[in-house]
Design a protein around this motif. Structure first.
Motif, PDB file in Angstrom:
ATOM      1  N   VAL A   1       0.877  -1.017  -0.069  1.00  0.00           N
ATOM      2  CA  VAL A   1       0.029   0.068   0.050  1.00  0.00           C
ATOM      3  C   VAL A   1       0.777   1.365  -0.089  1.00  0.00           C
ATOM      4  O   VAL A   1       2.125   1.319   0.670  1.00  0.00           O
ATOM      5  N   ASP A   2       0.456   2.372  -0.588  1.00  0.00           N
ATOM      6  CA  ASP A   2       1.279   3.631  -0.610  1.00  0.00           C
ATOM      7  C   ASP A   2       0.859   4.370   0.445  1.00  0.00           C
ATOM      8  O   ASP A   2      -0.520   4.453   0.934  1.00  0.00           O
ATOM      9  N   VAL A   3       1.829   4.930   1.207  1.00  0.00           N
ATOM     10  CA  VAL A   3       1.526   5.724   2.544  1.00  0.00           C
ATOM     11  C   VAL A   3       1.364   7.137   1.929  1.00  0.00           C
ATOM     12  O   VAL A   3       2.516   7.693   1.467  1.00  0.00           O
ATOM     13  N   PRO A   4       0.185   7.774   1.954  1.00  0.00           N
ATOM     14  CA  PRO A   4       0.233   9.391   1.666  1.00  0.00           C
ATOM     15  C   PRO A   4       1.116  10.234   2.404  1.00  0.00           C
ATOM     16  O   PRO A   4       1.363   9.760   3.739  1.00  0.00           O
ATOM     17  N   ASP A   5       1.370  11.208   1.800  1.00  0.00           N
ATOM     18  CA  ASP A   5       2.320  12.328   2.494  1.00  0.00           C
ATOM     19  C   ASP A   5       2.011  12.871   3.875  1.00  0.00           C
ATOM     20  O   ASP A   5       2.571  13.134   4.943  1.00  0.00           O
ATOM     21  N   ASP A   6       0.562  12.729   3.919  1.00  0.00           N
ATOM     22  CA  ASP A   6      -0.204  13.580   4.888  1.00  0.00           C
ATOM     23  C   ASP A   6      -0.109  12.444   6.030  1.00  0.00           C
ATOM     24  O   ASP A   6       0.192  13.092   7.209  1.00  0.00           O
ATOM     25  N   GLU A   7       0.028  11.198   6.078  1.00  0.00           N
ATOM     26  CA  GLU A   7       0.038  10.208   6.965  1.00  0.00           C
ATOM     27  C   GLU A   7       1.671  10.137   7.278  1.00  0.00           C
ATOM     28  O   GLU A   7       2.034  10.261   8.460  1.00  0.00           O
ATOM     29  N   LEU A   8       2.716  10.320   6.272  1.00  0.00           N
ATOM     30  CA  LEU A   8       4.045  10.491   6.652  1.00  0.00           C
ATOM     31  C   LEU A   8       4.479  11.703   7.619  1.00  0.00           C
ATOM     32  O   LEU A   8       5.255  11.702   8.560  1.00  0.00           O
ATOM     33  N   GLY A   9       3.528  12.891   7.302  1.00  0.00           N
ATOM     34  CA  GLY A   9       3.711  14.157   8.144  1.00  0.00           C
ATOM     35  C   GLY A   9       3.589  13.873   9.665  1.00  0.00           C
ATOM     36  O   GLY A   9       4.405  14.223  10.399  1.00  0.00           O
ATOM     37  N   TYR A  10       2.358  13.281  10.030  1.00  0.00           N
ATOM     38  CA  TYR A  10       1.927  12.905  11.180  1.00  0.00           C
ATOM     39  C   TYR A  10       3.055  12.021  11.896  1.00  0.00           C
ATOM     40  O   TYR A  10       3.502  12.202  13.109  1.00  0.00           O
ATOM     41  N   LEU A  11       3.670  11.004  11.279  1.00  0.00           N
ATOM     42  CA  LEU A  11       4.381  10.155  11.630  1.00  0.00           C
ATOM     43  C   LEU A  11       5.780  11.117  11.941  1.00  0.00           C
ATOM     44  O   LEU A  11       6.542  10.655  12.871  1.00  0.00           O
ATOM     45  N   ALA A  12       6.062  11.764  11.186  1.00  0.00           N
ATOM     46  CA  ALA A  12       7.539  12.773  11.063  1.00  0.00           C
ATOM     47  C   ALA A  12       7.239  13.697  12.251  1.00  0.00           C
ATOM     48  O   ALA A  12       8.401  13.980  13.054  1.00  0.00           O
ATOM     49  N   PHE A  13       6.265  13.833  12.788  1.00  0.00           N
ATOM     50  CA  PHE A  13       6.004  14.770  14.036  1.00  0.00           C
ATOM     51  C   PHE A  13       6.331  13.980  15.290  1.00  0.00           C
ATOM     52  O   PHE A  13       7.173  14.486  16.185  1.00  0.00           O
ATOM     53  N   HIS A  14       6.007  12.634  15.094  1.00  0.00           N
ATOM     54  CA  HIS A  14       6.389  11.808  16.184  1.00  0.00           C
ATOM     55  C   HIS A  14       8.035  11.814  16.443  1.00  0.00           C
ATOM     56  O   HIS A  14       8.532  11.428  17.457  1.00  0.00           O
TER      57      HIS A  14
END
Length: 293
Positions: A259-272
């Motif tokens: 599955v492709d992980v959208p940048d929006d989802e990656l952004g929240y992960l980056a915050f953590h």
């Protein structure tokens, strides 16, 4: 209101398999002392006050499999498993009916292994406890039932495996799918630790926040639910390194789950990830200042 039943099998003093004489439906009945002194094949009259819980332990697809299990499994183990499932549904809500086969089979196999001294360690126990805390709490209660009824003490690792069965039945997933997602989360945490050269203590609040975020993120990907991140541009700009690490995780998730992980989802992960990185830097500064003193 009294109802007439024919007993198909007495599992233990508290659990019996019956056929309702009115509806001709096969049911598992759970109640304190409900099976005491009862015999297979006998007709009984039971009142509502006798029955704490009644349910169908199989659907038409799994009926044959369930009755094969009954013919092969020790009745006491069957009874204990049904008591545990009834307890789980009281605490967690309706569970997929296949748990009556999957969990019962697992408990029987686990007890055989314990008797032979072949206990298996659970490499995901910390993740399981953090990810599925409600289910693990019921798993602890299940361990008490097993100890009380069968005089066998099961390990925390075994409680973890029972927890996976609860969560899978709650989510209508197969246990191996839940296990794969748990392993995936463990791998992601190790990836973050390697990228940041840090060890994340599984007792820290940061660990709990991260692991729960990953669980929900993977669940959203599975369900094809996409969220919007209004801070995405700022995160990409301010947390370049953390977003790059999140990108590596996104590639890993794509490889494992296709599955492709959208940048929006990656952004929240980056915050953590950024929060973990900043905590590491703060700890280093505190150590340096302490050494100077």
């Amino acid at each position: 209101m009294d109802r007439k039943y024919r007993i198909s099998k007495v599992f233990n003093n508290n659990v019996i398999l019956v056929t309702d004489k009115n509806s001709n439906q096969e049911l598992v009945l759970v109640g304190k002392g409900i099976g005491f002194g009862k015999k297979d094949g006998k007709k009984v009259i039971l009142s509502e006050s006798d029955i704490e819980k009644s349910f169908i332990a199989y659907d038409e697809k799994t009926k044959t499999e369930y009755f094969q299990l009954i013919s092969q499994m020790n009745s006491n183990v069957l009874g204990v498993s049904e008591e545990i499932i009834a307890l789980a549904e009281e605490n967690l809500g309706r569970l997929n009916s296949h748990i009556h086969i999957a969990l019962t089979d697992h408990i029987g196999f686990a007890l055989d292994r314990i008797k032979m001294g072949m206990e298996i360690s659970n490499p995901f126990i910390y993740e399981i406890k953090a990810l599925y805390s409600e289910e693990f709490r019921v798993g602890l209660m299940a361990a008490e039932i097993i100890k009380d009824r069968l005089d066998v003490e099961i390990s925390e690792s075994e409680i973890g495996f029972i927890t996976l069965h609860f969560h899978s039945a709650r989510q209508n997933k197969k246990v191996n799918e839940t296990l794969k997602d748990t392993k995936l989360i463990k791998d992601i945490i190790e990836l973050i630790e390697n990228e940041l050269s840090v060890t994340i203590d599984n007792g820290d609040l940061i660990y709990t926040r991260l692991i729960n975020h990953l669980r929900l993120s993977i669940q959203r990907l599975d369900e094809k639910k996409y969220i919007e991140n209004p801070l995405l541009d700022s995160i990409k700009e301010q947390f370049k390194y953390s977003f790059a690490v999140a990108g590596k995780i996104g590639e890993y998730i794509k490889k494992e789950k296709n599955v492709d992980v959208p940048d929006d989802e990656l952004g929240y992960l980056a915050f953590h990830i950024e929060r973990i990185n900043e905590t590491k830097k703060l700890m280093k500064r505190n150590v340096t200042e302490s050494n100077k003193k």
